[in-house]
Design a protein around this motif. Structure first.
Motif, PDB file in Angstrom:
ATOM      1  N   PRO A  54      29.741  98.816  44.368  1.00 24.53           N
ATOM      2  CA  PRO A  54      29.775  97.603  43.933  1.00 24.53           C
ATOM      3  C   PRO A  54      28.379  97.239  42.654  1.00 24.53           C
ATOM      4  N   ILE A  55      27.130  98.449  43.639  1.00 24.72           N
ATOM      5  CA  ILE A  55      26.113  98.207  41.854  1.00 24.72           C
ATOM      6  C   ILE A  55      26.964  98.998  40.811  1.00 24.72           C
ATOM      7  N   ALA A  56      27.872  99.670  40.771  1.00 28.58           N
ATOM      8  CA  ALA A  56      28.562 100.555  39.705  1.00 28.58           C
ATOM      9  C   ALA A  56      29.575  98.982  39.013  1.00 28.58           C
ATOM     10  N   SER A  57      30.008  98.826  40.122  1.00 28.15           N
ATOM     11  CA  SER A  57      31.284  97.516  39.527  1.00 28.15           C
ATOM     12  C   SER A  57      29.824  96.545  38.625  1.00 28.15           C
ATOM     13  N   GLY A  58      28.746  96.375  39.444  1.00 25.60           N
ATOM     14  CA  GLY A  58      27.874  94.899  38.858  1.00 25.60           C
ATOM     15  C   GLY A  58      27.072  95.721  37.317  1.00 25.60           C
ATOM     16  N   VAL A  59      26.645  96.671  37.217  1.00 23.10           N
ATOM     17  CA  VAL A  59      26.558  97.692  36.097  1.00 23.10           C
ATOM     18  C   VAL A  59      27.925  97.595  34.449  1.00 23.10           C
ATOM     19  N   LEU A  60      28.824  98.230  35.472  1.00 29.06           N
ATOM     20  CA  LEU A  60      30.273  98.293  34.199  1.00 29.06           C
ATOM     21  C   LEU A  60      30.372  96.794  34.128  1.00 29.06           C
ATOM     22  N   VAL A  61      30.316  95.905  34.055  1.00 30.81           N
ATOM     23  CA  VAL A  61      30.212  94.630  33.590  1.00 30.81           C
ATOM     24  C   VAL A  61      28.832  93.875  33.267  1.00 30.81           C
TER      25      VAL A  61
ATOM     26  N   ASN B  53      27.449  96.050  31.402  1.00 31.44           N
ATOM     27  CA  ASN B  53      27.732  96.819  30.294  1.00 31.44           C
ATOM     28  C   ASN B  53      28.571  96.071  29.173  1.00 31.44           C
ATOM     29  N   ILE B  54      29.769  96.048  29.960  1.00 35.92           N
ATOM     30  CA  ILE B  54      31.578  95.797  28.884  1.00 35.92           C
ATOM     31  C   ILE B  54      30.469  94.191  28.290  1.00 35.92           C
ATOM     32  N   PHE B  55      29.474  93.021  29.317  1.00 34.70           N
ATOM     33  CA  PHE B  55      29.431  91.966  28.233  1.00 34.70           C
ATOM     34  C   PHE B  55      28.488  92.379  27.424  1.00 34.70           C
ATOM     35  N   THR B  56      27.361  93.487  27.213  1.00 33.43           N
ATOM     36  CA  THR B  56      26.741  93.670  26.383  1.00 33.43           C
ATOM     37  C   THR B  56      26.798  94.435  25.155  1.00 33.43           C
TER      38      THR B  56
ATOM     39  N   LEU C 145      19.037  90.436  22.389  1.00 33.03           N
ATOM     40  CA  LEU C 145      20.054  91.522  22.499  1.00 33.03           C
ATOM     41  C   LEU C 145      19.527  93.162  22.873  1.00 33.03           C
ATOM     42  N   VAL C 146      18.322  93.271  21.805  1.00 31.95           N
ATOM     43  CA  VAL C 146      17.346  94.288  22.437  1.00 31.95           C
ATOM     44  C   VAL C 146      17.332  94.204  23.890  1.00 31.95           C
ATOM     45  N   LEU C 147      16.632  93.316  24.018  1.00 30.21           N
ATOM     46  CA  LEU C 147      16.622  93.398  26.077  1.00 30.21           C
ATOM     47  C   LEU C 147      17.659  93.023  27.019  1.00 30.21           C
ATOM     48  N   LEU C 148      18.389  92.872  26.206  1.00 28.95           N
ATOM     49  CA  LEU C 148      19.795  93.205  27.246  1.00 28.95           C
ATOM     50  C   LEU C 148      20.397  94.502  27.073  1.00 28.95           C
ATOM     51  N   ASN C 149      20.200  94.816  25.981  1.00 29.56           N
ATOM     52  CA  ASN C 149      20.525  95.872  26.058  1.00 29.56           C
ATOM     53  C   ASN C 149      19.399  97.335  26.808  1.00 29.56           C
ATOM     54  N   GLN C 150      18.052  96.783  26.805  1.00 25.77           N
ATOM     55  CA  GLN C 150      17.490  97.725  27.238  1.00 25.77           C
ATOM     56  C   GLN C 150      17.626  97.732  28.700  1.00 25.77           C
TER      57      GLN C 150
ATOM     58  N   GLY D 224      27.111 104.055  28.334  1.00 27.36           N
ATOM     59  CA  GLY D 224      27.046 104.386  27.795  1.00 27.36           C
ATOM     60  C   GLY D 224      28.010 104.494  26.338  1.00 27.36           C
ATOM     61  N   ALA D 225      29.187 104.770  26.340  1.00 27.76           N
ATOM     62  CA  ALA D 225      29.853 105.044  25.457  1.00 27.76           C
ATOM     63  C   ALA D 225      30.440 103.276  24.951  1.00 27.76           C
TER      64      ALA D 225
END
Length: 167
Positions: free
Chosen positions: A19-26, A28-31, A52-57, A122-123
């Motif tokens: 669940p943590i990985a799926s939330g992070v994937l979402v 990163n896709i959104f970002t 956008l910089v804050l979202l990337n961080q 990261g990609a």
């Protein structure tokens, strides 16, 4: 019996990691999608670039969180083996080395998952999906390197188990 232990170990740890990985994937896709659209609007909307910089961080920190969760969930599993759950686990008609082996195999698999997951996310963040296939003559070197990395991960997990046992 080792396969049954592995099945339950992956099921127990997967309830936390996936669940943590799926939330992070979402995230990163959104970002990645948002950065594609906001990329050249910094002269008209300067606050959008800052957001956008804050979202990337936040996305980069979330990648570190996934790696930390992949490691600390295994530390928790080792600690439980030595704690109150250890009596129940070690009462099973299974040799103790199989319990430890199941935890090391599962921990190594989750650590490799965390590294590959971080590479993919990261990609997604950078938009760079460059991937080159190694040549056939380099296969032996790559295979040895992968085996060394897996042995190092397993050794680190066994070292962690030893530290938990001494504590």
């Amino acid at each position: 019996m080792l396969t049954n232990l592995l099945k339950y170990e992956f099921k127990t740890t997967g309830r936390v990691v996936l669940p943590i990985a799926s939330g992070v994937l979402v995230l990163n896709i959104f970002t990645g999608i948002l950065s594609h659209f906001i990329q050249n609007t910094s002269d008209r909307f300067p606050l959008a670039g800052l957001a956008l910089v804050l979202l990337n961080q936040a996305a980069l920190v979330s990648l570190l969180v996934v790696l930390a969760v992949c490691f600390f969930i295994e530390v928790q599993q080792f600690y439980r083996l030595l704690g109150d759950r250890g009596y129940l686990m070690l009462a099973l008609p299974v040799q103790p080395w199989k319990h430890i082996a199941a935890k090391v195999i599962c921990g190594t698999a989750w650590t490799v998952f965390g590294m590959l997951f971080s590479s993919v996310c990261g990609a997604l963040l950078t938009g760079d999906f460059a991937f080159s296939v190694p040549h056939a003559e380099d296969f032996a070197i790559w295979a040895v390197m992968v085996l060394i990395v897996l042995a190092l991960i397993a050794g680190a997990l066994l070292h962690t188990y030893l530290a938990c046992a001494f504590a």
